[in-house]
Design a protein around this motif. Structure first.
Motif, short mmCIF file in Angstrom:
data_model
loop_
_atom_site.label_atom_id
_atom_site.label_comp_id
_atom_site.label_asym_id
_atom_site.label_seq_id
_atom_site.Cartn_x
_atom_site.Cartn_y
_atom_site.Cartn_z
N ALA A 146 0.83 -1.15 0.01
CA ALA A 146 -0.03 -0.02 -0.04
C ALA A 146 0.77 1.25 -0.04
O ALA A 146 0.59 2.42 -0.61
N LEU A 147 1.93 1.39 0.89
CA LEU A 147 2.85 2.49 0.76
C LEU A 147 3.43 2.53 -0.57
O LEU A 147 3.48 3.65 -0.85
N ARG A 148 3.88 1.60 -1.25
CA ARG A 148 4.64 1.57 -2.41
C ARG A 148 3.47 2.31 -3.51
O ARG A 148 3.84 3.16 -4.40
N THR A 149 2.18 1.74 -3.54
CA THR A 149 1.17 2.19 -4.42
C THR A 149 0.94 3.73 -4.20
O THR A 149 1.13 4.63 -5.24
N GLY A 150 0.82 4.29 -3.26
CA GLY A 150 0.78 5.68 -2.64
C GLY A 150 1.85 6.33 -3.22
O GLY A 150 1.98 7.55 -3.62
N LEU A 151 3.12 6.00 -3.01
CA LEU A 151 4.33 6.74 -3.20
C LEU A 151 4.44 6.85 -4.93
O LEU A 151 4.90 7.71 -5.17
N ARG A 152 4.03 5.82 -5.54
CA ARG A 152 4.08 5.83 -6.83
C ARG A 152 3.31 6.84 -7.48
O ARG A 152 3.62 7.74 -8.55
N HIS A 153 2.12 6.90 -6.89
CA HIS A 153 0.83 7.91 -7.33
C HIS A 153 1.69 9.39 -7.03
O HIS A 153 1.47 10.29 -7.59
N ILE A 154 2.22 9.66 -5.77
CA ILE A 154 2.48 10.73 -5.41
C ILE A 154 3.72 11.24 -6.40
O ILE A 154 3.81 12.65 -6.67
N ALA A 155 4.83 10.40 -6.64
CA ALA A 155 5.81 10.79 -7.49
C ALA A 155 5.30 11.46 -8.90
O ALA A 155 5.98 12.26 -9.59
#
Length: 209
Positions: free
Chosen positions: A55-64
């Motif tokens: 979940a954290l990586r999904t969010g980080l990918r979107h934020i980037a």
């Protein structure tokens, strides 16, 4: 600063926290039933539970992609983290340009959390030579230029956050620590951390160092 909240079966504290935040918020619903809806922010969804790290990586990918160059603060949405503590971590990221850990007061933790944190803290220092006062904190801030690196760190569940610390030690990434309030509701009964399976995954991350 963008606030990233990975959630699974969240309580009413999620909407209360979002209402108090001044700035963009990204929620990653990690397979909750029913799905998380009706929030005044970006909500990403996993169709099934994949784990906190995923979940954290999904969010980080979107934020980037959506907020290029922005720093990010990752927090738990179960009532543990206040807006003032989130803001303090965000401010330290801006001051230092480093990874920032929001560290809890150990004496105010429930016994289960206190014992687990003490053990992982000792093992982490013995393994990496670095001192981290709260290896299990879910309140962490990252400058925008660290996001591509964070997306390469392995681990789909709770071990991801330990893997971040281990890989940071391996690669020499600096970090700062900010003391935060220690708030637990019902002795942390809402935690989804498995005391056996997730603990083994965390210690496995240390053994790989």
């Amino acid at each position: 600063m963008v606030l990233l909240l990975p959630v699974y079966q969240p309580s009413s504290h999620l909407s209360e926290l979002i209402a108090e935040v001044d700035g963009p918020v990204v929620v990653v619903d990690d397979g909750s039933t029913p799905p998380v809806t009706g929030l005044p922010c970006t909500v990403l969804r996993h169709p099934r539970n994949l784990g906190k790290g995923a979940a954290l990586r999904t969010g980080l990918r979107h934020i980037a992609s959506a907020f290029p160059g922005s720093s990010v603060v990752c927090a738990d949405a179960d009532g543990q983290h206040s807006v003032s503590d989130i803001s303090a971590v965000a401010a330290r990221v801006e001051q230092t340009g480093h990874m920032v850990l929001g560290v809890r007061r150990v004496r105010r933790m429930p016994w289960r959390s206190r014992i687990g944190n003490a053990l992982t803290r000792l093992l982490f220092r013995a393994t990496t030579g670095r001192s981290v006062r709260d290896t299990q904190t879910g309140l962490r801030g990252y400058p925008g230029d660290l996001i591509p690196w964070l997306l390469t760190v392995p681990g789909d569940r709770f071990e991801y956050e330990m893997s971040v610390l281990v890989e940071a030690a391996r690669e020499g990434h600096p970090y700062s620590q900010v003391e935060i309030a220690t708030t637990y509701l019902n002795d942390n009964a809402s935690s989804h951390f498995g005391p056996v399976g997730d603990a083994l995954r965390v210690y496995r991350s240390l053994l790989r160092f």
